[in-house]
Scaffold this motif. Structure first.
Motif, PDB file in Angstrom:
ATOM      1  N   PRO A   1       0.785  -1.233   0.000  1.00 22.74           N
ATOM      2  CA  PRO A   1       0.000   0.000   0.000  1.00 22.74           C
ATOM      3  C   PRO A   1       0.823   1.292   0.000  1.00 22.74           C
ATOM      4  O   PRO A   1       0.276   2.370  -0.193  1.00 22.74           O
ATOM      5  CB  PRO A   1      -0.808  -0.103   1.288  1.00 22.74           C
ATOM      6  CG  PRO A   1       0.051  -0.929   2.186  1.00 22.74           C
ATOM      7  CD  PRO A   1       0.725  -1.929   1.283  1.00 22.74           C
ATOM      8  N   GLY A   2       2.110   1.229   0.242  1.00 17.18           N
ATOM      9  CA  GLY A   2       2.933   2.433   0.357  1.00 17.18           C
ATOM     10  C   GLY A   2       3.244   2.712   1.810  1.00 17.18           C
ATOM     11  O   GLY A   2       2.849   1.962   2.709  1.00 17.18           O
ATOM     12  N   LEU A   3       3.983   3.792   2.063  1.00 20.90           N
ATOM     13  CA  LEU A   3       4.381   4.136   3.427  1.00 20.90           C
ATOM     14  C   LEU A   3       3.195   4.626   4.248  1.00 20.90           C
ATOM     15  O   LEU A   3       2.231   5.158   3.697  1.00 20.90           O
ATOM     16  CB  LEU A   3       5.468   5.212   3.406  1.00 20.90           C
ATOM     17  CG  LEU A   3       6.830   4.739   2.890  1.00 20.90           C
ATOM     18  CD1 LEU A   3       7.749   5.923   2.671  1.00 20.90           C
ATOM     19  CD2 LEU A   3       7.465   3.753   3.847  1.00 20.90           C
ATOM     20  N   PRO A   4       3.271   4.475   5.570  1.00 20.19           N
ATOM     21  CA  PRO A   4       2.176   4.930   6.435  1.00 20.19           C
ATOM     22  C   PRO A   4       1.954   6.443   6.331  1.00 20.19           C
ATOM     23  O   PRO A   4       2.831   7.188   5.906  1.00 20.19           O
ATOM     24  CB  PRO A   4       2.639   4.559   7.848  1.00 20.19           C
ATOM     25  CG  PRO A   4       3.918   3.852   7.727  1.00 20.19           C
ATOM     26  CD  PRO A   4       4.363   3.880   6.306  1.00 20.19           C
ATOM     27  N   SER A   5       0.797   6.877   6.752  1.00 21.77           N
ATOM     28  CA  SER A   5       0.403   8.280   6.593  1.00 21.77           C
ATOM     29  C   SER A   5       1.294   9.261   7.350  1.00 21.77           C
ATOM     30  O   SER A   5       1.366  10.423   6.988  1.00 21.77           O
ATOM     31  CB  SER A   5      -1.046   8.470   7.034  1.00 21.77           C
ATOM     32  OG  SER A   5      -1.187   8.109   8.391  1.00 21.77           O
ATOM     33  N   TRP A   6       2.004   8.811   8.402  1.00 23.42           N
ATOM     34  CA  TRP A   6       2.851   9.765   9.127  1.00 23.42           C
ATOM     35  C   TRP A   6       4.116  10.103   8.364  1.00 23.42           C
ATOM     36  O   TRP A   6       4.874  10.973   8.755  1.00 23.42           O
ATOM     37  CB  TRP A   6       3.161   9.278  10.547  1.00 23.42           C
ATOM     38  CG  TRP A   6       3.757   7.916  10.677  1.00 23.42           C
ATOM     39  CD1 TRP A   6       3.071   6.750  10.860  1.00 23.42           C
ATOM     40  CD2 TRP A   6       5.136   7.566  10.665  1.00 23.42           C
ATOM     41  NE1 TRP A   6       3.949   5.699  10.944  1.00 23.42           N
ATOM     42  CE2 TRP A   6       5.220   6.179  10.831  1.00 23.42           C
ATOM     43  CE3 TRP A   6       6.318   8.285  10.532  1.00 23.42           C
ATOM     44  CZ2 TRP A   6       6.427   5.494  10.866  1.00 23.42           C
ATOM     45  CZ3 TRP A   6       7.521   7.617  10.561  1.00 23.42           C
ATOM     46  CH2 TRP A   6       7.569   6.230  10.736  1.00 23.42           C
ATOM     47  N   TRP A   7       4.352   9.451   7.227  1.00 28.44           N
ATOM     48  CA  TRP A   7       5.490   9.810   6.372  1.00 28.44           C
ATOM     49  C   TRP A   7       5.042  10.895   5.407  1.00 28.44           C
ATOM     50  O   TRP A   7       4.080  10.714   4.678  1.00 28.44           O
ATOM     51  CB  TRP A   7       5.961   8.599   5.576  1.00 28.44           C
ATOM     52  CG  TRP A   7       6.821   7.713   6.384  1.00 28.44           C
ATOM     53  CD1 TRP A   7       6.410   6.776   7.271  1.00 28.44           C
ATOM     54  CD2 TRP A   7       8.238   7.701   6.403  1.00 28.44           C
ATOM     55  NE1 TRP A   7       7.485   6.173   7.840  1.00 28.44           N
ATOM     56  CE2 TRP A   7       8.616   6.716   7.331  1.00 28.44           C
ATOM     57  CE3 TRP A   7       9.215   8.417   5.733  1.00 28.44           C
ATOM     58  CZ2 TRP A   7       9.949   6.441   7.596  1.00 28.44           C
ATOM     59  CZ3 TRP A   7      10.534   8.132   5.999  1.00 28.44           C
ATOM     60  CH2 TRP A   7      10.883   7.162   6.929  1.00 28.44           C
ATOM     61  N   LEU A   8       5.719  12.003   5.356  1.00 31.43           N
ATOM     62  CA  LEU A   8       5.394  13.074   4.426  1.00 31.43           C
ATOM     63  C   LEU A   8       5.944  12.718   3.042  1.00 31.43           C
ATOM     64  O   LEU A   8       7.014  12.143   2.931  1.00 31.43           O
ATOM     65  CB  LEU A   8       6.014  14.392   4.905  1.00 31.43           C
ATOM     66  CG  LEU A   8       5.530  14.870   6.278  1.00 31.43           C
ATOM     67  CD1 LEU A   8       6.300  16.112   6.689  1.00 31.43           C
ATOM     68  CD2 LEU A   8       4.046  15.142   6.247  1.00 31.43           C
TER      69      LEU A   8
ATOM     70  N   ARG B   1       0.726   1.172  -4.737  1.00 29.59           N
ATOM     71  CA  ARG B   1       1.578   0.379  -5.632  1.00 29.59           C
ATOM     72  C   ARG B   1       2.872  -0.062  -4.967  1.00 29.59           C
ATOM     73  O   ARG B   1       3.672  -0.741  -5.570  1.00 29.59           O
ATOM     74  CB  ARG B   1       1.907   1.170  -6.901  1.00 29.59           C
ATOM     75  CG  ARG B   1       0.686   1.477  -7.735  1.00 29.59           C
ATOM     76  CD  ARG B   1       1.038   2.205  -9.017  1.00 29.59           C
ATOM     77  NE  ARG B   1       1.661   3.492  -8.742  1.00 29.59           N
ATOM     78  CZ  ARG B   1       2.855   3.870  -9.205  1.00 29.59           C
ATOM     79  NH1 ARG B   1       3.569   3.084  -9.970  1.00 29.59           N
ATOM     80  NH2 ARG B   1       3.344   5.058  -8.916  1.00 29.59           N
ATOM     81  N   GLY B   2       3.105   0.344  -3.724  1.00 28.05           N
ATOM     82  CA  GLY B   2       4.273  -0.142  -3.002  1.00 28.05           C
ATOM     83  C   GLY B   2       5.295   0.904  -2.647  1.00 28.05           C
ATOM     84  O   GLY B   2       5.078   2.106  -2.788  1.00 28.05           O
ATOM     85  N   VAL B   3       6.420   0.406  -2.187  1.00 35.86           N
ATOM     86  CA  VAL B   3       7.528   1.240  -1.734  1.00 35.86           C
ATOM     87  C   VAL B   3       8.801   0.728  -2.396  1.00 35.86           C
ATOM     88  O   VAL B   3       9.003  -0.479  -2.525  1.00 35.86           O
ATOM     89  CB  VAL B   3       7.683   1.169  -0.196  1.00 35.86           C
ATOM     90  CG1 VAL B   3       8.924   1.918   0.273  1.00 35.86           C
ATOM     91  CG2 VAL B   3       6.439   1.712   0.494  1.00 35.86           C
ATOM     92  N   VAL B   4       9.648   1.672  -2.795  1.00 33.62           N
ATOM     93  CA  VAL B   4      10.982   1.335  -3.276  1.00 33.62           C
ATOM     94  C   VAL B   4      11.968   1.947  -2.296  1.00 33.62           C
ATOM     95  O   VAL B   4      11.955   3.158  -2.067  1.00 33.62           O
ATOM     96  CB  VAL B   4      11.253   1.885  -4.690  1.00 33.62           C
ATOM     97  CG1 VAL B   4      12.673   1.538  -5.136  1.00 33.62           C
ATOM     98  CG2 VAL B   4      10.225   1.367  -5.680  1.00 33.62           C
ATOM     99  N   VAL B   5      12.785   1.101  -1.680  1.00 29.17           N
ATOM    100  CA  VAL B   5      13.863   1.559  -0.803  1.00 29.17           C
ATOM    101  C   VAL B   5      15.149   1.332  -1.576  1.00 29.17           C
ATOM    102  O   VAL B   5      15.478   0.197  -1.930  1.00 29.17           O
ATOM    103  CB  VAL B   5      13.899   0.776   0.529  1.00 29.17           C
ATOM    104  CG1 VAL B   5      15.055   1.250   1.397  1.00 29.17           C
ATOM    105  CG2 VAL B   5      12.582   0.908   1.261  1.00 29.17           C
TER     106      VAL B   5
END
Length: 149
Positions: free
Chosen positions: A83-90, A128-132
């Motif tokens: 889902p992507g990063l949590p909402s507390w991440w700007l 769509r996710g997270v790319v680290v």
């Protein structure tokens, strides 16, 4: 010389040490200094653990690890399809807050990654996710196979 490899892994806990062992084996074979290899392997483990734990809701059940040694740098990318990063991440965020400002059970792995590598980017793609992605300058053992000239 450069070397690149990619792994498509099931989103399960057993994949994390597997990815770490593949990276450590490649670093050993290339002749990378063990301290640098260790830092990169811990950062990779944290990024993989995040993909396994937090990419709930992805239909693929997988995540991807891509690593490249090019000259005197290693770049690693871990991509999940959650889902992507949590909402507390700007959205414009580039640094993880001090440990005391992070909720008790999340975010510390990202802080650890930042402390072990030279550059890191957390790219959230909502739905769509997270790319680290991260990289680190390499040091070489004497007589290394891939040591840059």
């Amino acid at each position: 010389m450069s070397v690149r490899w990619s792994l498509q892994l099931r989103r399960e806990a057993a994949s994390v040490p597997f990815a770490r062992r593949v990276l450590l084996g490649a670093m050993e074979a290339a002749g990378v200094d063990p301290d640098i290899s260790h830092d990169l392997s811990v950062a990779l483990s944290e990024a993989c653990a995040n993909a396994v734990e937090h990419a709930e809701g992805d239909l693929s059940g997988t995540y991807r690890v891509t690593a490249e040694i090019d000259g005197d740098r290693c770049r690693i990318e871990v991509t999940d399809f959650g889902p992507g990063l949590p909402s507390w991440w700007l959205p414009h965020r580039t640094r993880v807050p001090a440990a005391a400002a992070v909720p008790a059970e999340s975010g510390r792995g990202m802080f650890l990654i930042e402390s072990l590598v030279d550059n890191v980017c957390f790219d959230s793609r909502p739905g769509r996710g997270v790319v680290v992605s991260f990289d680190k300058a390499l040091k070489w053992r004497e007589g290394s196979l891939l040591q840059a000239s």
